[in-house]
Motif scaffolding. Structure first.
Motif, PDB file in Angstrom:
ATOM      1  N   SER A  66       0.977  -1.353   0.131  1.00 36.29           N
ATOM      2  CA  SER A  66       0.006  -0.182  -0.012  1.00 36.29           C
ATOM      3  C   SER A  66       0.905   1.234   0.027  1.00 36.29           C
ATOM      4  O   SER A  66       2.104   1.121  -0.016  1.00 36.29           O
ATOM      5  N   LYS A  67       0.546   2.280   0.182  1.00 36.90           N
ATOM      6  CA  LYS A  67       1.288   3.522   0.244  1.00 36.90           C
ATOM      7  C   LYS A  67       1.551   3.683   1.240  1.00 36.90           C
ATOM      8  O   LYS A  67       2.522   4.611   1.949  1.00 36.90           O
TER       9      LYS A  67
ATOM     10  N   HIS B 299      -4.908   4.048   3.649  1.00 37.83           N
ATOM     11  CA  HIS B 299      -4.660   3.504   2.432  1.00 37.83           C
ATOM     12  C   HIS B 299      -5.255   2.138   2.274  1.00 37.83           C
ATOM     13  O   HIS B 299      -5.478   1.500   1.126  1.00 37.83           O
TER      14      HIS B 299
ATOM     15  N   GLY C  78      -8.717   1.593   1.915  1.00 38.64           N
ATOM     16  CA  GLY C  78      -9.833   1.228   0.994  1.00 38.64           C
ATOM     17  C   GLY C  78      -9.174   1.046  -0.345  1.00 38.64           C
ATOM     18  O   GLY C  78      -9.736   0.557  -1.310  1.00 38.64           O
ATOM     19  N   GLU C  79      -8.016   1.661  -0.776  1.00 43.63           N
ATOM     20  CA  GLU C  79      -7.393   1.435  -2.200  1.00 43.63           C
ATOM     21  C   GLU C  79      -6.969  -0.025  -2.346  1.00 43.63           C
ATOM     22  O   GLU C  79      -7.184  -0.456  -3.274  1.00 43.63           O
ATOM     23  N   VAL C  80      -6.553  -0.548  -1.276  1.00 48.93           N
ATOM     24  CA  VAL C  80      -6.022  -1.979  -1.341  1.00 48.93           C
ATOM     25  C   VAL C  80      -7.455  -2.974  -1.489  1.00 48.93           C
ATOM     26  O   VAL C  80      -7.267  -3.716  -2.198  1.00 48.93           O
TER      27      VAL C  80
ATOM     28  N   ALA D 156      -9.982  -1.862  -3.097  1.00 50.74           N
ATOM     29  CA  ALA D 156     -10.582  -1.593  -4.455  1.00 50.74           C
ATOM     30  C   ALA D 156      -9.660  -2.585  -5.272  1.00 50.74           C
ATOM     31  O   ALA D 156     -10.271  -3.272  -6.279  1.00 50.74           O
ATOM     32  N   ASP D 157      -8.516  -2.779  -5.074  1.00 51.47           N
ATOM     33  CA  ASP D 157      -7.627  -3.485  -5.772  1.00 51.47           C
ATOM     34  C   ASP D 157      -7.552  -5.015  -5.890  1.00 51.47           C
ATOM     35  O   ASP D 157      -7.470  -5.761  -6.844  1.00 51.47           O
TER      36      ASP D 157
ATOM     37  N   GLU E 201     -18.368  -2.607   0.829  1.00 51.32           N
ATOM     38  CA  GLU E 201     -17.576  -3.243  -0.209  1.00 51.32           C
ATOM     39  C   GLU E 201     -17.590  -4.531  -0.273  1.00 51.32           C
ATOM     40  O   GLU E 201     -17.506  -5.259  -1.436  1.00 51.32           O
TER      41      GLU E 201
END
Length: 454
Positions: A62-63, A158, A160-162, A164-165, A408
């Motif tokens: 992640s970031k 971070h 949420g981005e993970v 989504a991916d 999600e």
């Protein structure tokens, strides 16, 4: 006694030794100095789950800090449960208030003392241990996935981005989170709601430098005085928050709903005495249970400015600062609330000051589905192990990522927590009762078994 009690008792020392190894790792996500330790905590968990027999276990980048994912699929036709937890911990400061060092776990008076012992390594480890024991006996009753992150204590910025991916890999029928508390050792309970969170930092600036209080005092405004005056205007004499529009989306519970909520053990004197307070305090016309569960609140978490060293230094500080948090109830949106307080602070800021409002992390409130299969499995598990029907409980704390996980990945989310409010999480001498560790482990095993039934 349930069927797993003897095995848990037999394995207790070995399991505690494993947990202690994890607790010794200072995985403080808020401080970059501990970045390598935080990574090591994720790698330790990865190795432990691989040894226990998961099909695969990966560290997703992640970031920020990595997210650990693991899974064991025994039969695609069986229900799949996703375990969420976090391996990062709060800073241990102030260190001098710890009886024993924060990252040297010890058992005293039947309690495990260490940072992360309850929040959340100790409770997350219950699921790791439950999986290991069920796998050892060839008795895992459902498919299991683990999503364990390293940034919960800094807002899960971070994750949420993970999600989504990797959403397809995270597909599940229900989510279980063990990062909450019970009402008491003799009062097993299940959290059915969590408050949300909006957090911000405020700075007021008056001058280009600190000023001599003799030369300038009385002729210019004082940033600390100005900030304190602004903070005082955020609530009225009844503890009611004065920000315009703040309560617009707050549900007003009827008398029947409030009576049900208050129909459980509560003792304000003991509640205050346990934390050394003279008495309870809060919004007028609401009980302590209601103030924590169904009402929002606003608090200053830190305030600073000027000279705070030894002796005297007669200055007017150039700036003053405060950190402010608001716990939110269902249907309040933390983005909207953050904007409301920002607008209000600008409105009440004296013309003598320059104001800066810096929003930090936040999260939405969460309500669980008490009619779902996962919640029913948790109720049965508690009745089996603790011998009592668990009390539905509105908890005042927040798990910022919980609402996103439910939205999600699965509408079914259950909070299976075994901590106590007295466990001093986020404070010196954090601890987790050994009997809650063992009974919690038995409960998790029983929960898996109930959930796995078709």
């Amino acid at each position: 006694m349930n069927d797993w009690s003897a095995l848990v008792a037999q394995k207790q020392d070995d399991l505690l030794a494993q947990l202690f190894a994890w607790l010794r790792i200072p995985s403080i996500s808020a401080d970059p100095v501990y970045n390598q330790d935080t990574l090591y905590a994720a790698e330790w968990l990865q190795g432990t789950l691989l040894k226990a027999g998961v099909d695969r276990c990966e560290l997703w980048p992640s970031k920020g800090h990595p997210v650990m994912f693991a899974e064991k699929i025994i039969d695609p036709s069986l229900p799949t449960l996703l375990v969420y937890g976090h391996y990062d911990v709060q800073p241990p400061d102030p260190l001098d208030l710890w009886t024993t060092p924060a990252f040297e776990p010890q058992i005293r008076d039947g309690k495990i003392y260490a940072r992360g012992s309850c929040d959340d390594k100790g409770q997350t480890f219950l699921h790791v241990a439950a999986f290991a024991l069920l796998q050892e006996k060839g008795a895992l009753p459902c498919n299991l996935k683990f999503l364990i992150e390293g940034e919960e204590e800094i807002g899960s910025a971070h994750l949420g981005e993970v999600i989504a991916d990797y959403k397809k890999q995270l597909s599940c029928d229900a989510i279980v989170i063990s990062d909450t508390s019970m009402l008491g050792t003799d009062k097993p309970s299940l959290t059915v709601a969590l408050r949300g969170l909006a957090y911000l930092e405020v700075t007021v600036k008056g001058f280009n430098r600190d000023l001599h209080s003799g030369v300038y005092g009385g002729a210019v405004d004082n940033p600390i005085n100005a900030l304190c005056g602004m903070i005082a205007r955020l609530k009225d004499e009844n503890g009611h928050i004065t920000i315009p529009g703040f309560y617009d989306k707050v549900v007003v519970h009827d008398d029947a709903s409030r009576a049900t909520l208050n129909n459980r053990p509560s003792d304000d004197k003991s509640y205050a005495a346990e934390i050394g307070a003279k008495q309870v305090y809060g919004e007028k016309d609401f009980t302590t249970i209601e103030r924590i569960g169904i009402r929002p609140c606003l608090d200053v978490n830190g305030i600073w400015g000027g000279y705070t060293g030894a002796g005297a230094k007669t200055v007017l500080p150039a700036e003053a600062h405060a950190k402010i948090s608001m716990r939110l109830v269902p249907y309040q949106d933390y983005h909207q609330v953050t904007q409301l307080i920002t607008d209000y602070l600008h409105k009440i800021c004296p013309p003598t000051m320059q104001l800066t409002v810096n929003p930090h992390h936040g999260g939405e409130p969460v309500l669980t589905n008490v009619n779902g299969k996962a919640y029913g499995a948790a109720v049965t598990a508690f009745k089996t192990v603790w011998g009592k029907e668990p009390i539905p409980s509105y908890e005042g704390a927040s798990i910022p990522i919980a609402a996103l996980l439910r939205r999600e990945l699965s509408p079914e989310l259950v909070f299976l927590g075994f901590g106590l409010d007295s466990d001093a999480i986020h404070s010196p001498n954090e601890h987790f009762r050994v009997d809650h560790f063992t009974k919690g482990l038995e409960t998790v095993i029983q929960f898996y078994q109930e959930f796995g039934k078709k």
